[in-house]
Design an enzyme around this catalytic site. Sequence first.
Site, PDB file in Angstrom:
ATOM      1  N   ASP A 149      -5.285  -2.656   6.937  1.00 23.72           N
ATOM      2  CA  ASP A 149      -5.150  -3.437   5.700  1.00 23.72           C
ATOM      3  C   ASP A 149      -3.893  -3.039   4.915  1.00 23.72           C
ATOM      4  OD1 ASP A 149      -5.803  -5.312   3.807  1.00 23.72           O
ATOM      5  OD2 ASP A 149      -7.403  -4.121   2.869  1.00 23.72           O
ATOM      6  N   LYS A 196     -11.540  -6.407   4.965  1.00 29.34           N
ATOM      7  CA  LYS A 196     -11.874  -6.422   3.546  1.00 29.34           C
ATOM      8  C   LYS A 196     -13.306  -6.920   3.356  1.00 29.34           C
ATOM      9  CE  LYS A 196      -7.188  -7.564   1.836  1.00 29.34           C
ATOM     10  NZ  LYS A 196      -6.948  -6.350   1.035  1.00 29.34           N
ATOM     11  N   ARG A 227       3.470  -3.216   4.141  1.00 30.75           N
ATOM     12  CA  ARG A 227       4.559  -2.249   4.298  1.00 30.75           C
ATOM     13  C   ARG A 227       5.107  -2.260   5.724  1.00 30.75           C
ATOM     14  NH1 ARG A 227       0.679   2.544   2.293  1.00 30.75           N
ATOM     15  NH2 ARG A 227      -0.118   0.738   1.162  1.00 30.75           N
ATOM     16  N   ASP A 229      -4.471 -12.341   4.411  1.00 31.18           N
ATOM     17  CA  ASP A 229      -4.750 -10.926   4.659  1.00 31.18           C
ATOM     18  C   ASP A 229      -6.253 -10.682   4.655  1.00 31.18           C
ATOM     19  OD1 ASP A 229      -4.754  -8.215   4.931  1.00 31.18           O
ATOM     20  OD2 ASP A 229      -3.921  -7.770   2.937  1.00 31.18           O
TER      21      ASP A 229
HETATM   22  N1  BES Z   1      -2.566  -7.574   0.115  1.00 33.61           N
HETATM   23  C1  BES Z   1      -3.171  -6.348  -0.239  1.00 33.61           C
HETATM   24  C2  BES Z   1      -2.877  -5.928  -1.685  1.00 33.61           C
HETATM   25  C3  BES Z   1      -3.406  -6.815  -2.784  1.00 33.61           C
HETATM   26  C4  BES Z   1      -4.512  -6.449  -3.502  1.00 33.61           C
HETATM   27  C5  BES Z   1      -2.711  -7.963  -3.148  1.00 33.61           C
HETATM   28  C6  BES Z   1      -4.959  -7.248  -4.549  1.00 33.61           C
HETATM   29  C7  BES Z   1      -3.158  -8.762  -4.186  1.00 33.61           C
HETATM   30  C8  BES Z   1      -4.290  -8.405  -4.879  1.00 33.61           C
HETATM   31  C9  BES Z   1      -2.657  -5.228   0.672  1.00 33.61           C
HETATM   32  O1  BES Z   1      -2.268  -5.596   1.951  1.00 33.61           O
HETATM   33  C10 BES Z   1      -3.751  -4.232   0.811  1.00 33.61           C
HETATM   34  O2  BES Z   1      -4.783  -4.598   1.315  1.00 33.61           O
HETATM   35  N2  BES Z   1      -3.522  -3.012   0.360  1.00 33.61           N
HETATM   36  C11 BES Z   1      -4.481  -1.973   0.404  1.00 33.61           C
HETATM   37  C12 BES Z   1      -3.781  -0.717   0.816  1.00 33.61           C
HETATM   38  C13 BES Z   1      -4.721   0.399   1.199  1.00 33.61           C
HETATM   39  C14 BES Z   1      -5.442   0.071   2.473  1.00 33.61           C
HETATM   40  C15 BES Z   1      -3.915   1.687   1.357  1.00 33.61           C
HETATM   41  C16 BES Z   1      -5.108  -1.837  -0.969  1.00 33.61           C
HETATM   42  O3  BES Z   1      -4.406  -1.996  -1.965  1.00 33.61           O
HETATM   43  O4  BES Z   1      -6.309  -1.590  -1.047  1.00 33.61           O
HETATM   44 ZN    ZN Z   2      -1.615  -7.573   2.138  1.00 33.80          ZN
HETATM   45 ZN    ZN Z   3      -3.883  -5.661   3.343  1.00 34.11          ZN
END
Ligand code: BES
Ligand code: ZN
Ligand code: ZN
Length: 498
Positions: A342, A272, A346, A265
């Site tokens: 990101d 990121k 979901r 990711d």
């Molecule tokens: N894979 C990440 C979540 C994650 C964060 C997993 C830390 C393991 C450790 C997910 O896809 C993500 O990036 N989520 C975002 C959502 C936001 C953009 C609404 C997040 O948590 O910042």
């Molecule tokens: Zn993710």
């Molecule tokens: Zn993500």
Amino acid sequence: MTTISLSSSRPDRLKVDALVVGVVDDGGRLAFAAGGDAVEAAMGRDVLNALTALGAETRPGTVTKLPTAGALRAPVLAVVGLGEAATAGDPERLRRAAGTAVRALAGVHTVGLALPVRDATSARAVAEGALLGAYAFNAYKSDTGKSPVAEVTLLAARSRDKAVATSVEAARQVAAAVNTARDWVNMAPNDLTPEAFATLASALAKESGLSHEVLDEAALRKDGYGGILAVGQGSTHPPRLVRLVHRPRKPVAKLAYVGKGITFDSGGLSIKTSEGMLTMKCDMAGAAAVVSATAAIARLGLPVEIVAYAALAENMPSGTAQRPSDVYRAYGGRTVEVLNTDAEGRLVLADAIVRAGEDGVDAIIDVATLTGAVVVALGPRVAGVMGNDDALRESVVASAARAGEQVWPLPLPEELREKLDSPVADIANVGDRWGGGLQAGLFLREFVPPGHRWAHLDMAGPSFNSEAPHDYTPKGGTGAAVRTLVALAEAAAEGRLT
Ligand code: BES
Ligand code: ZN
Ligand code: ZN
């Protein structure tokens, strides 16, 4: 692979390279836990003074080694802290102690465990802890360092008791599944592409007697899996949807397990930071847990039908990647506006959850490294569980507790749902930052087929250990959720899935 066997030998007579016993705090005094009395008799009463002089502690997580100079058949005695005497027999305390000891003895060939094993439950905990603590991931190392303990002998007075032997066999299957999930998480993302993951999952399914099916990009397009395709479209490694089925002869329940399988990711165009990407090979940990737990459930012969889905894609930025503002059509027909690429987990989960609704299951459980917000809320070692059914959610919490995993309930506040309203599509994939983990849960809830009980496990924290190893948990992939998913199937098999 570390092997484990049962014995009713006296600990002082066991011929191993190192013998492990527990020490407890008995009203402020260092004392051997049950299983250590024969050692105390053989070594002499002064052994406790010697241990104290060496700095031995009863605190869980501590190990002290001392030479036995011929007093035991084992040349080394290792004492592991079991905490307060009154709670020393708690299964998770034992699981952690066994893991701590076996980890501290890496490099030693054979180890005997003389811990307070008094029934099938404590035997399983000790066996699991030992096999999980012996884990090492050396696939890419030229110099692998100390080898993990090769052979563990579990001392139990009731070693010939059928229930004890059965529980040790369960521990072998569960630990193998956890260690497989760890391996997959630890694999480099250039090796574990969606296609490679699908191949590994299919091979494991075959070995475990599961039926398996893999939808490739063409099949996903034909059937309208818009979310999985949208997330995967920026990568040169196309997405996959793996479906595995464990179909026992007379199932007493039927569950769907759905796992997030983002093999890397990057965030996509909503990219990121380089630091934020560092652990993102772990973003397929949900899919790894679902696949390996389903294999273990089949090998254990649990009378629960499981349909498992691994929704696999790589989230990359490129000229073909999805853009913020894109609208796609999810499996089943609903439209989604992607405001942040990101928030991709979901999207792949929603497609698989809708698909799981066609299987006629009693309940759907999804498992995902979904949000940083849940890590902020619960810390790195606790997963959050949400859902549309209080009893199912509580069953997940109870199964996790029984398995020795930390899972805590989180709400789905109705008033947050409107944050996901989109001016152009049926729903947007993000809202605002407050309660981000709960908004992710509310997004998924929209895709749960009507009439289905559903629970959502967000294990973004516990799936990957970026800090030092502890107890039976190594650095890197932890295999989180595998034990909870097996325990949930065990509960369902016993009719306890309320
Ligand atoms: N894979 C990440 C979540 C994650 C964060 C997993 C830390 C393991 C450790 C997910 O896809 C993500 O990036 N989520 C975002 C959502 C936001 C953009 C609404 C997040 O948590 O910042
Ligand atoms: Zn993710
Ligand atoms: Zn993500």
